[in-house]
Write a protein that holds these residues in place. Structure first.
Motif, PDB file in Angstrom:
ATOM      1  N   LYS A  26      28.869  22.332  34.430  1.00 11.31           N
ATOM      2  CA  LYS A  26      29.677  22.718  33.275  1.00 11.31           C
ATOM      3  C   LYS A  26      28.884  23.597  32.322  1.00 11.31           C
ATOM      4  O   LYS A  26      29.398  24.604  31.818  1.00 11.31           O
ATOM      5  CB  LYS A  26      30.185  21.466  32.545  1.00 11.31           C
ATOM      6  N   ASP A  27      27.630  23.250  32.086  1.00  9.26           N
ATOM      7  CA  ASP A  27      26.801  24.027  31.174  1.00  9.26           C
ATOM      8  C   ASP A  27      26.537  25.430  31.720  1.00  9.26           C
ATOM      9  O   ASP A  27      26.613  26.417  30.988  1.00  9.26           O
ATOM     10  CB  ASP A  27      25.480  23.299  30.903  1.00  9.26           C
ATOM     11  N   GLU A  28      26.256  25.524  33.010  1.00  8.36           N
ATOM     12  CA  GLU A  28      26.014  26.832  33.629  1.00  8.36           C
ATOM     13  C   GLU A  28      27.272  27.702  33.598  1.00  8.36           C
ATOM     14  O   GLU A  28      27.190  28.907  33.327  1.00  8.36           O
ATOM     15  CB  GLU A  28      25.527  26.669  35.074  1.00  8.36           C
ATOM     16  N   LEU A  29      28.418  27.114  33.870  1.00  9.62           N
ATOM     17  CA  LEU A  29      29.662  27.893  33.847  1.00  9.62           C
ATOM     18  C   LEU A  29      29.997  28.329  32.425  1.00  9.62           C
ATOM     19  O   LEU A  29      30.400  29.472  32.192  1.00  9.62           O
ATOM     20  CB  LEU A  29      30.813  27.108  34.475  1.00  9.62           C
ATOM     21  N   ARG A  30      29.794  27.441  31.471  1.00 11.60           N
ATOM     22  CA  ARG A  30      30.021  27.793  30.062  1.00 11.60           C
ATOM     23  C   ARG A  30      29.128  28.963  29.664  1.00 11.60           C
ATOM     24  O   ARG A  30      29.590  29.933  29.061  1.00 11.60           O
ATOM     25  CB  ARG A  30      29.740  26.584  29.161  1.00 11.60           C
ATOM     26  N   LYS A  31      27.850  28.896  30.044  1.00 14.50           N
ATOM     27  CA  LYS A  31      26.915  29.992  29.742  1.00 14.50           C
ATOM     28  C   LYS A  31      27.356  31.286  30.422  1.00 14.50           C
ATOM     29  O   LYS A  31      27.238  32.368  29.837  1.00 14.50           O
ATOM     30  CB  LYS A  31      25.502  29.623  30.194  1.00 14.50           C
ATOM     31  N   ILE A  34      30.215  32.781  28.473  1.00 13.99           N
ATOM     32  CA  ILE A  34      29.708  33.367  27.231  1.00 13.99           C
ATOM     33  C   ILE A  34      29.003  34.688  27.523  1.00 13.99           C
ATOM     34  O   ILE A  34      29.186  35.676  26.805  1.00 13.99           O
ATOM     35  CB  ILE A  34      28.783  32.375  26.501  1.00 13.99           C
ATOM     36  N   ALA A  35      28.200  34.717  28.589  1.00 17.79           N
ATOM     37  CA  ALA A  35      27.486  35.938  28.958  1.00 17.79           C
ATOM     38  C   ALA A  35      28.457  37.077  29.273  1.00 17.79           C
ATOM     39  O   ALA A  35      28.137  38.250  29.050  1.00 17.79           O
ATOM     40  CB  ALA A  35      26.573  35.676  30.160  1.00 17.79           C
ATOM     41  N   GLU A  36      29.627  36.733  29.772  1.00 18.69           N
ATOM     42  CA  GLU A  36      30.656  37.739  30.076  1.00 18.69           C
ATOM     43  C   GLU A  36      31.490  38.091  28.843  1.00 18.69           C
ATOM     44  O   GLU A  36      32.381  38.930  28.908  1.00 18.69           O
ATOM     45  CB  GLU A  36      31.585  37.229  31.185  1.00 18.69           C
ATOM     46  N   GLY A  37      31.211  37.405  27.721  1.00 18.34           N
ATOM     47  CA  GLY A  37      31.918  37.710  26.477  1.00 18.34           C
ATOM     48  C   GLY A  37      33.163  36.880  26.233  1.00 18.34           C
ATOM     49  O   GLY A  37      33.997  37.247  25.405  1.00 18.34           O
ATOM     50  N   TYR A  38      33.294  35.765  26.949  1.00 18.90           N
ATOM     51  CA  TYR A  38      34.484  34.919  26.804  1.00 18.90           C
ATOM     52  C   TYR A  38      34.119  33.584  26.172  1.00 18.90           C
ATOM     53  O   TYR A  38      33.275  32.855  26.677  1.00 18.90           O
ATOM     54  CB  TYR A  38      35.152  34.689  28.164  1.00 18.90           C
ATOM     55  N   ASP A  39      34.786  33.276  25.072  1.00 13.11           N
ATOM     56  CA  ASP A  39      34.581  32.008  24.365  1.00 13.11           C
ATOM     57  C   ASP A  39      35.605  31.002  24.884  1.00 13.11           C
ATOM     58  O   ASP A  39      36.587  30.691  24.224  1.00 13.11           O
ATOM     59  CB  ASP A  39      34.736  32.239  22.860  1.00 13.11           C
ATOM     60  N   VAL A  40      35.372  30.529  26.111  1.00 17.19           N
ATOM     61  CA  VAL A  40      36.296  29.606  26.771  1.00 17.19           C
ATOM     62  C   VAL A  40      35.498  28.398  27.259  1.00 17.19           C
ATOM     63  O   VAL A  40      34.505  28.553  27.971  1.00 17.19           O
ATOM     64  CB  VAL A  40      36.996  30.292  27.968  1.00 17.19           C
ATOM     65  N   THR A  41      35.935  27.211  26.854  1.00 19.35           N
ATOM     66  CA  THR A  41      35.286  25.988  27.326  1.00 19.35           C
ATOM     67  C   THR A  41      35.826  25.625  28.709  1.00 19.35           C
ATOM     68  O   THR A  41      36.851  26.170  29.152  1.00 19.35           O
ATOM     69  CB  THR A  41      35.544  24.818  26.368  1.00 19.35           C
ATOM     70  N   LEU A  42      35.173  24.669  29.364  1.00 20.75           N
ATOM     71  CA  LEU A  42      35.651  24.239  30.678  1.00 20.75           C
ATOM     72  C   LEU A  42      36.996  23.528  30.572  1.00 20.75           C
ATOM     73  O   LEU A  42      37.846  23.680  31.463  1.00 20.75           O
ATOM     74  CB  LEU A  42      34.622  23.335  31.372  1.00 20.75           C
ATOM     75  N   ASP A  43      37.206  22.785  29.506  1.00 21.50           N
ATOM     76  CA  ASP A  43      38.513  22.147  29.304  1.00 21.50           C
ATOM     77  C   ASP A  43      39.604  23.206  29.139  1.00 21.50           C
ATOM     78  O   ASP A  43      40.703  23.074  29.684  1.00 21.50           O
ATOM     79  CB  ASP A  43      38.482  21.225  28.081  1.00 21.50           C
ATOM     80  N   GLN A  44      39.300  24.253  28.389  1.00 22.06           N
ATOM     81  CA  GLN A  44      40.267  25.333  28.206  1.00 22.06           C
ATOM     82  C   GLN A  44      40.495  26.077  29.517  1.00 22.06           C
ATOM     83  O   GLN A  44      41.634  26.449  29.829  1.00 22.06           O
ATOM     84  CB  GLN A  44      39.770  26.297  27.123  1.00 22.06           C
ATOM     85  N   PHE A  45      39.438  26.264  30.294  1.00 22.32           N
ATOM     86  CA  PHE A  45      39.562  26.917  31.595  1.00 22.32           C
ATOM     87  C   PHE A  45      40.486  26.107  32.505  1.00 22.32           C
ATOM     88  O   PHE A  45      41.332  26.670  33.205  1.00 22.32           O
ATOM     89  CB  PHE A  45      38.176  27.083  32.221  1.00 22.32           C
ATOM     90  N   ALA A  46      40.360  24.768  32.472  1.00 26.15           N
ATOM     91  CA  ALA A  46      41.234  23.914  33.284  1.00 26.15           C
ATOM     92  C   ALA A  46      42.696  24.109  32.888  1.00 26.15           C
ATOM     93  O   ALA A  46      43.579  24.166  33.750  1.00 26.15           O
ATOM     94  CB  ALA A  46      40.829  22.445  33.135  1.00 26.15           C
ATOM     95  N   ILE A 114      38.047  33.887  36.757  1.00 16.55           N
ATOM     96  CA  ILE A 114      38.073  33.392  38.132  1.00 16.55           C
ATOM     97  C   ILE A 114      36.901  33.971  38.921  1.00 16.55           C
ATOM     98  O   ILE A 114      36.226  33.252  39.662  1.00 16.55           O
ATOM     99  CB  ILE A 114      39.429  33.691  38.801  1.00 16.55           C
ATOM    100  N   SER A 115      36.616  35.230  38.735  1.00 18.08           N
ATOM    101  CA  SER A 115      35.485  35.858  39.416  1.00 18.08           C
ATOM    102  C   SER A 115      34.170  35.174  39.021  1.00 18.08           C
ATOM    103  O   SER A 115      33.319  34.897  39.875  1.00 18.08           O
ATOM    104  CB  SER A 115      35.436  37.348  39.068  1.00 18.08           C
ATOM    105  N   THR A 116      34.017  34.892  37.740  1.00 11.89           N
ATOM    106  CA  THR A 116      32.809  34.209  37.256  1.00 11.89           C
ATOM    107  C   THR A 116      32.718  32.813  37.852  1.00 11.89           C
ATOM    108  O   THR A 116      31.630  32.377  38.267  1.00 11.89           O
ATOM    109  CB  THR A 116      32.820  34.141  35.714  1.00 11.89           C
ATOM    110  N   ALA A 117      33.836  32.102  37.921  1.00  7.27           N
ATOM    111  CA  ALA A 117      33.844  30.749  38.492  1.00  7.27           C
ATOM    112  C   ALA A 117      33.524  30.775  39.987  1.00  7.27           C
ATOM    113  O   ALA A 117      32.800  29.903  40.493  1.00  7.27           O
ATOM    114  CB  ALA A 117      35.195  30.080  38.240  1.00  7.27           C
ATOM    115  N   ILE A 118      34.033  31.763  40.697  1.00  7.13           N
ATOM    116  CA  ILE A 118      33.732  31.885  42.133  1.00  7.13           C
ATOM    117  C   ILE A 118      32.253  32.175  42.338  1.00  7.13           C
ATOM    118  O   ILE A 118      31.611  31.589  43.225  1.00  7.13           O
ATOM    119  CB  ILE A 118      34.622  32.965  42.787  1.00  7.13           C
ATOM    120  N   THR A 119      31.690  33.045  41.513  1.00  5.36           N
ATOM    121  CA  THR A 119      30.253  33.332  41.591  1.00  5.36           C
ATOM    122  C   THR A 119      29.451  32.057  41.352  1.00  5.36           C
ATOM    123  O   THR A 119      28.475  31.782  42.067  1.00  5.36           O
ATOM    124  CB  THR A 119      29.864  34.420  40.562  1.00  5.36           C
ATOM    125  N   MET A 120      29.865  31.265  40.377  1.00  4.09           N
ATOM    126  CA  MET A 120      29.175  29.996  40.094  1.00  4.09           C
ATOM    127  C   MET A 120      29.315  29.036  41.272  1.00  4.09           C
ATOM    128  O   MET A 120      28.360  28.368  41.663  1.00  4.09           O
ATOM    129  CB  MET A 120      29.750  29.360  38.824  1.00  4.09           C
TER     130      MET A 120
END
Length: 148
Positions: A26-31, A34-46, A114-120
């Motif tokens: 969760k911490d790595e995906l959140r980071k 953020i690195a991609e410029g999106y202020d989205v939490t994992l709960d919000q992503f769900a 989604i692209s960021t999540a797939i990379t993770m």
């Protein structure tokens, strides 16, 4: 010395390892978001995933589909609304509830998140064979089913 042994047993338990791993993911995906410029939490992503799949769900349906409590989903949706990702509309069939819809901003970030999540996900399974991955996912699903 006996206390140290007890602590070792606890820190080597499946529950501890899974929680620790979950926090790290969760911490790595959140980071990464953020690195991609999106202020989205994992709960919000769900929630976004559910709405990208089926826009206009009620808060109750989002609770069920994201396994969140009513108070948690309300807090998550409040934050998402402030960020301009969703809007709430009175449900025409039940005026006591709201239907949740993505805004243009909420729809526009889909491909990048989604692209960021797939990379993770690829990073998570690096150096793990496809057979081990399948076994891990099967075993975790079995454990979840065992617990109800």
């Amino acid at each position: 010395m006996e206390k140290n042994k007890e602590l070792t047993v606890l820190t080597e338990s499946l529950g501890f390892i899974m929680i620790n791993t979950s926090w790290r993911i969760k911490d790595e995906l959140r980071k990464a978001f953020i690195a991609e410029g999106y202020d989205v939490t994992l709960d919000q992503f769900a929630v976004l995933i559910r709405l990208w799949n089926e826009d206009g769900l009620s808060q109750r349906e989002l609770c069920e589909k994201t396994l969140k409590t009513k108070s948690n989903i309300t807090r998550i949706l409040d934050s998402m609304e402030k960020k301009g990702l969703i809007s709430r509309h009175i449900n025409r069939e039940d005026r006591r509830s709201f239907s949740i819809y993505l805004t243009e901003k909420g729809r526009d970030i889909k491909n990048k998140l989604i692209s960021t999540a797939i990379t993770m996900n690829n990073k998570i399974f690096k150096n793990i064979t496809s057979k081990d991955r399948e076994n891990l996912l099967r075993i975790l699903a079995t454990i979840a089913n065992n617990l109800g």
